[in-house]
Design an enzyme around this catalytic site. Structure first.
Site, short mmCIF file in Angstrom:
data_model
loop_
_atom_site.label_atom_id
_atom_site.label_comp_id
_atom_site.label_asym_id
_atom_site.label_seq_id
_atom_site.Cartn_x
_atom_site.Cartn_y
_atom_site.Cartn_z
N HIS A 17 0.82 -1.18 0.02
CA HIS A 17 0.16 -0.12 0.16
C HIS A 17 0.82 1.31 0.01
CE1 HIS A 17 -3.06 -2.66 2.18
NE2 HIS A 17 -3.63 -2.52 1.20
N LYS A 41 -17.71 -6.91 7.19
CA LYS A 41 -16.22 -7.48 7.28
C LYS A 41 -16.03 -7.04 8.69
CE LYS A 41 -13.35 -7.68 3.09
NZ LYS A 41 -12.32 -7.03 2.28
N ARG A 90 -1.41 -6.32 -8.53
CA ARG A 90 -0.25 -7.42 -8.32
C ARG A 90 -0.20 -8.28 -9.41
NH1 ARG A 90 -2.40 -8.00 -2.28
NH2 ARG A 90 -4.10 -8.40 -3.71
N SER A 128 -2.69 -7.96 2.77
CA SER A 128 -3.04 -7.96 4.28
C SER A 128 -3.19 -9.07 4.83
CB SER A 128 -4.05 -6.82 4.51
OG SER A 128 -3.82 -5.64 4.01
O1 PNS Z 1 -8.49 -2.93 0.05
P1 PNS Z 1 -9.69 -3.80 -0.54
O2 PNS Z 1 -10.36 -4.58 0.25
O3 PNS Z 1 -9.25 -4.72 -1.86
O4 PNS Z 1 -10.41 -2.51 -1.28
C1 PNS Z 1 -11.79 -3.15 -1.95
C2 PNS Z 1 -12.47 -1.50 -2.17
C3 PNS Z 1 -12.56 -0.78 -0.82
C4 PNS Z 1 -11.70 -0.80 -3.08
C5 PNS Z 1 -13.91 -2.12 -2.57
O5 PNS Z 1 -14.54 -3.22 -1.89
C6 PNS Z 1 -14.91 -0.90 -2.67
O6 PNS Z 1 -14.80 -0.16 -3.61
N1 PNS Z 1 -16.05 -1.02 -1.79
C7 PNS Z 1 -17.15 0.13 -1.57
C8 PNS Z 1 -18.45 -0.55 -2.39
C9 PNS Z 1 -18.38 -0.35 -3.84
O7 PNS Z 1 -18.19 0.88 -4.28
N2 PNS Z 1 -18.77 -1.25 -4.69
C10 PNS Z 1 -18.71 -1.09 -6.19
C11 PNS Z 1 -17.42 -1.38 -6.82
S1 PNS Z 1 -17.44 -3.11 -7.12
#
Ligand code: PNS
Length: 163
Positions: A17, A41, A90, A128
């Site tokens: 990150h 979560k 990645r 993570s």
């Molecule tokens: O670090 P992560 O868990 O890979 O991040 C994922 C994240 C937070 C970017 C994703 O889950 C997200 O955007 N969540 C908010 C809900 C949303 O906007 N969903 C629509 C896009 S699929």
């Protein structure tokens, strides 16, 4: 002005990150790291802890701020006037999920673009989840997370450690 958000769970923040934050901050004018408060979560670190950690870790990068958000990422971006979403890529295993998310976000908000930054080689398989698993079993995570995260994780797992 190039104003971007870098959304994620950051549970916890890894060197991967930090690599993306540092590199993104070099080519955007303003970068907001968005910490998702995910109701589905149960994170190891509370939202407040994750925000505080990221604030400490980015305190010397002048164009980076840290905020929390809930709901849709594009709504968060819109609410603060950002028009770029930064995501790190990645290994190829990330691709399907990230591509789906980028297209969904574009479908929801056509004016917001997703920009992928390829990870640095040493972070290719760093996540993570992997960091948490290693820490839970007492393994060494020195080269995977910043020192403050290592200490915080070790403190969290002190009583839970499985040997
Ligand atoms: O670090 P992560 O868990 O890979 O991040 C994922 C994240 C937070 C970017 C994703 O889950 C997200 O955007 N969540 C908010 C809900 C949303 O906007 N969903 C629509 C896009 S699929």
């Amino acid at each position: 002005m190039k104003f971007a958000i870098y959304p994620g769970s950051f549970d916890p923040t890894t060197n991967g990150h930090m690599d993306i934050i540092l590199r993104a901050a070099r080519f955007v004018d303003r970068l907001v790291v968005g910490v998702l408060e995910n109701p589905y979560k149960t994170p190891v670190f509370t939202t407040e802890e994750r925000v505080e950690q990221l604030k400490q870790l980015t305190s010397d990068i002048p164009n980076v701020e840290v905020m929390t958000f809930n709901g849709l990422t594009v709504d968060f971006a819109r609410s603060i006037g950002a028009n770029l979403i930064i995501r790190g890529l990645r290994a190829v295993t990330d691709f399907e999920y990230e591509f789906q998310m980028a297209l969904t976000n574009r479908n929801l908000a056509n004016e917001i673009e997703t920009l992928f930054i390829p990870t640095s080689a040493h972070c290719l398989y760093l996540s993570s989840s992997v960091v948490k698993e290693i820490a839970l079993f007492g393994g060494n995570i020195d080269d995977k997370v910043p020192v403050i995260i290592r200490d915080a994780l070790q403190a969290k797992y002190k009583d839970r450690r499985i040997k």
